[in-house]
Design a protein around this motif. Structure first.
Motif, PDB file in Angstrom:
ATOM      1  N   UNK A 282     -18.503  54.163   3.949  1.00 14.89           N
ATOM      2  CA  UNK A 282     -17.496  53.173   3.576  1.00 14.89           C
ATOM      3  C   UNK A 282     -16.222  53.427   4.360  1.00 14.89           C
ATOM      4  N   UNK A 283     -15.407  52.392   4.460  1.00 15.65           N
ATOM      5  CA  UNK A 283     -14.152  52.529   5.203  1.00 15.65           C
ATOM      6  C   UNK A 283     -13.139  53.391   4.446  1.00 15.65           C
ATOM      7  N   UNK A 284     -13.233  53.391   3.111  1.00 15.60           N
ATOM      8  CA  UNK A 284     -12.269  54.246   2.401  1.00 15.60           C
ATOM      9  C   UNK A 284     -12.651  55.723   2.514  1.00 15.60           C
ATOM     10  N   UNK A 285     -13.945  56.012   2.720  1.00 17.30           N
ATOM     11  CA  UNK A 285     -14.331  57.378   3.045  1.00 17.30           C
ATOM     12  C   UNK A 285     -13.837  57.742   4.443  1.00 17.30           C
ATOM     13  N   UNK A 286     -13.872  56.762   5.345  1.00 21.46           N
ATOM     14  CA  UNK A 286     -13.354  56.984   6.698  1.00 21.46           C
ATOM     15  C   UNK A 286     -11.881  57.365   6.639  1.00 21.46           C
ATOM     16  N   UNK A 287     -11.172  56.771   5.700  1.00 17.15           N
ATOM     17  CA  UNK A 287      -9.749  57.103   5.540  1.00 17.15           C
ATOM     18  C   UNK A 287      -9.574  58.586   5.202  1.00 17.15           C
TER      19      UNK A 287
ATOM     20  N   UNK B 261      -9.989  48.901   8.295  1.00 17.56           N
ATOM     21  CA  UNK B 261      -9.752  47.723   7.454  1.00 17.56           C
ATOM     22  C   UNK B 261      -9.420  48.095   6.014  1.00 17.56           C
ATOM     23  N   UNK B 262     -10.005  49.180   5.512  1.00 15.82           N
ATOM     24  CA  UNK B 262      -9.658  49.592   4.147  1.00 15.82           C
ATOM     25  C   UNK B 262      -8.179  49.953   4.064  1.00 15.82           C
ATOM     26  N   UNK B 263      -7.681  50.683   5.057  1.00 17.74           N
ATOM     27  CA  UNK B 263      -6.264  51.047   5.072  1.00 17.74           C
ATOM     28  C   UNK B 263      -5.391  49.795   5.091  1.00 17.74           C
ATOM     29  N   UNK B 264      -5.790  48.827   5.913  1.00 16.08           N
ATOM     30  CA  UNK B 264      -5.033  47.575   6.002  1.00 16.08           C
ATOM     31  C   UNK B 264      -5.050  46.842   4.663  1.00 16.08           C
TER      32      UNK B 264
ATOM     33  N   UNK C 102     -15.370  44.392   8.072  1.00 15.10           N
ATOM     34  CA  UNK C 102     -14.638  43.873   6.913  1.00 15.10           C
ATOM     35  C   UNK C 102     -13.725  42.704   7.274  1.00 15.10           C
ATOM     36  N   UNK C 103     -13.984  42.070   8.408  1.00 17.24           N
ATOM     37  CA  UNK C 103     -13.129  40.957   8.842  1.00 17.24           C
ATOM     38  C   UNK C 103     -13.101  39.839   7.809  1.00 17.24           C
TER      39      UNK C 103
END
Length: 704
Positions: free
Chosen positions: A569-574, A646-649, A680-681
């Motif tokens: 997931x993108x929040x894990x990427x964060x 994209x999660x950060x955004x 996540x666009x």
């Protein structure tokens, strides 16, 4: 024995625990009462009959325990003293409740019919309470206590439950004694008066319960709330102090979601929505009845959330209310109570799950579980799937139906719950088409992401949930008291029976609190591959953290980057990007080794020296507020390489949106749409549309 064997097919009843006790309380109260009524046919009962009835009551109370013991020996089920405590409080007094009902029933000419009527009247007496009151829990003389949802595993035998049971037993004893003393065929009018008084006593509980904390009324909720937004319709009750900006935002966010439901789904029914936003899960549990689940009551047109969850779940819960207008029954749900339709409609209305599109995640699931189609040919078995799969697949399916068929057919499906009556086709054929449609989208497959979302136990297939929650709660109390050795002992005992993620993480947390990094790494290596997907990836990241704490080796940077490439997931990427940045600034050791407050300070310091956008989101994820400097920070300029996804955004823009800083939020979203290609666009564009729509609504409406 046979009844308990049949009951083992019901959710959770197979465990010697709370549900087992409630199930047998109903059976034993009925059997004991029915036989007692038979004994009461004669005005005089000799000592032999009395001793026979007593023996019968003891036997039917002990039989379920012997059944549970037998099953436990065969299947290694959870026969525990904790389960026995439920049985003693809930089930053992059940014969007295049945006897009291029989004592009242003897006043009627058709005694058996009267017994059945009174028994089921009391058994179902909670229905008006749940229907008219906002709560989802209830107390009942036969069932004793019901929590309302299956999402709160912990049911403690607290003072309220025990006191209530003692009170019902006392009342039952009084009724049995009083009717025994004054029984006479020549003075039945006095017994009829007594029966009337008992009925009045029962009716009075609707007034007494709220005053002693056994129920919650709408009036109680409104008086407890800190404030109210709105007047006669679409009211929002807030239970903690929030800024005027956020109150205004919540009001217009709700208005946007309602308008979207009306425009997209043709909802044109009762335009009335009541939203209750509690301070936190603890307050929601106390006043409403559940901590872990946000809930809608369509028949009351009310939703119940928390300050922390409303931005995620308000749209989903409002959808439950909106779709009640399609229903033809008093509950506002499909006629067949099909949860895959109920939750599928609400999930389809949101279109996303954890920031990813429903279609994309469904494609992952069909690849992950290739047997799903054949095993669910007659319908989606919602509760035997992992909770994520149930919501995702049901939501994507309903969304597909909406886009392919006319709205009248969709309404018919919600009303009846039957595919044949709505589409003149059976479920198998329609779902087969949907399956082929998802396959045709040709999404790329990510095994790590599929494992993360779908390698989770189904809600109804968890091991001994009440006992597990009780023991985990006990371990948590030890942890909070810094008694880490005792906490670890409980977790290790539980790990012999289950690899539940709460147990695994609990032991990891206790080991880390003792700074036993080597022991933690050893445990992670031992448990790896045997836990749910959500925990599995976290443990892989934690293993690298521990390697760094143990050795201080900067080679871990490469391991973080390699793990980042497989991120589910993108929040894990964060999380990983934050670690990489802090490692470069020699701040990672302090960050990993301090409490939450210090973590925020380190993140602020790191941002000042790097300007990395992902650190702003990390600060928000840790529950901290942004300073004016961070709120005014603009997205990265073209040509500069920063850590951002994209999660950060979405996290940053969502925070700014709640602050009514719409221009800044849109700038971030437009940056993400243009520059980020992480899948996540669509979610970024959806968020942009929401903000622009809220702006339009606000321009046309006065401040609430």
């Amino acid at each position: 024995m046979l009844l308990n064997a049949a009951g083992s097919f019901l959710p959770y009843v197979r465990f010697f625990s709370y549900e087992f006790a409630v199930f047998n309380s109903v059976i034993i109260a009925f059997l004991a009462g029915f036989l007692y009524l038979h004994f009461l046919k004669n005005s005089n009962i000799d000592s032999f009959q009395k001793s026979g009835y007593l023996l019968f009551s003891v036997i039917i109370t002990l039989v379920p325990v012997f059944y549970a013991l037998t099953v436990s020996l065969i299947y290694n089920n959870c026969l525990t003293l904790h389960g026995l405590s439920y049985y003693v409080v809930i089930t053992v007094p059940a014969p007295l409740i049945g006897m009291a009902i029989a004592s009242v029933s003897r006043y009627f000419r058709m005694q058996k019919t009267a017994f059945l009527t009174v028994f089921f009247f009391i058994l179902l007496a909670w229905i008006p309470e749940i229907y008219f009151n906002p709560q989802i829990y209830f107390y009942n003389p036969i069932l004793v206590f019901f929590p309302g949802t299956i999402y709160d595993d912990l049911i403690l035998l607290n003072f309220d439950i025990i006191a209530y049971r003692v009170f019902t037993v006392f009342c039952a004893g009084v009724i049995i004694a009083a009717t025994g003393l004054c029984w006479s065929k020549t003075v039945r009018k006095y017994q009829i008066i007594a029966l009337l008084l008992i009925s009045i006593l029962y009716a009075s509980t609707f007034f007494v319960y709220p005053r002693v904390g056994l129920s919650t009324t709408r009036d109680m909720l409104e008086k407890t709330a800190k404030g109210k937004i709105g007047q006669t319709e679409n009211q929002i009750f807030i239970f903690n102090d929030i800024s005027k900006e956020e109150a205004k935002y919540i009001s217009f966010l709700q208005r946007y979601y309602i308008d979207d439901l009306e425009n997209s789904w043709g909802v044109r029914g009762k335009n009335l929505y009541n939203t209750f936003i509690f301070r936190d899960n603890t307050e929601k549990k106390l006043l409403f009845g559940t901590a872990n689940a946000d809930v809608a009551k369509p028949w009351q047109r009310s939703v119940f959330l928390t300050t922390e969850s409303y931005s995620r779940n308000l749209q989903h819960e409002l959808a439950h209310i909106a779709f009640a207008d399609f229903s033809s029954n008093l509950l506002g749900i499909p006629a067949n109570f099909d949860f895959s339709i109920i939750e599928g409609f609400a999930t389809a209305a949101t279109g996303y799950y954890d920031e990813y599109s429903l279609e994309y995640l469904t494609s992952l699931f069909f690849h992950y579980d290739s047997a799903f189609l054949s095993e669910n040919s007659e319908g989606i078995d919602f509760f035997t799937l992992s909770s994520s799969a149930g919501y995702i697949v049901s939501g994507a399916f309903i969304k597909y139906l909406k886009e392919k068929y006319d709205l009248n057919s969709i309404k018919k499906l919600y009303e009846t719950g039957e595919f044949q009556s709505a589409f003149n086709r059976n479920f198998r054929d329609i779902f087969g088409e949907f399956y082929l449609y998802i396959k045709s989208l040709n999404y790329s497959y990510s095994e790590e992401r599929a494992i993360y979302f779908f390698k989770r136990p189904a809600v109804l297939r968890r091991y001994c949930p009440r006992y597990l929650a009780y023991r985990i709660n006990k371990a948590a109390l030890h942890f909070n008291n810094m008694e880490y050795t005792q906490a670890i002992a409980i977790y290790e005992d539980l790990l012999k029976k289950t690899n539940d993620s709460r147990v695994v993480l609990g032991k990891v947390r206790a080991l880390l609190a003792q700074q036993k990094y080597s022991d933690t790494q050893e445990f992670i290596q031992l448990i790896k591959g045997e836990v749910s997907g959500t925990v599995e990836f976290y443990l892989r990241m934690l293993n690298i953290d521990l390697e760094y704490l143990n050795s201080g080796n900067s080679v871990v940077a490469e391991k973080y980057n390699n793990l980042l490439k497989m991120c589910p997931t993108e929040w894990f990427a964060e999380y990983l990007q934050t670690r990489i940045i802090l490692l470069e600034r020699d701040l990672l050791k302090n960050y990993l080794d301090v409490g939450i407050k210090r973590k925020s300070e380190i993140l602020h310091r790191a941002f000042k020296s790097t300007g990395e956008p992902v650190l702003i989101s990390a600060i928000l994820s840790d529950g901290d507020s942004l300073t004016s400097e961070l709120e005014s920070y603009s997205p990265p300029k073209e040509g500069k390489q920063y850590h951002v996804n994209s999660h950060s955004v979405l996290n940053i823009s969502g925070y700014l949106e709640r602050k009514l800083k719409f221009s800044e939020a849109k700038t971030w979203l437009n940056f993400g749409i243009k520059n980020l290609k992480d899948g996540l666009t669509d979610k970024l564009q959806s968020s942009l549309v929401r903000i622009e729509s809220i702006e339009q609504i606000m321009s046309k409406n006065a401040e609430p």
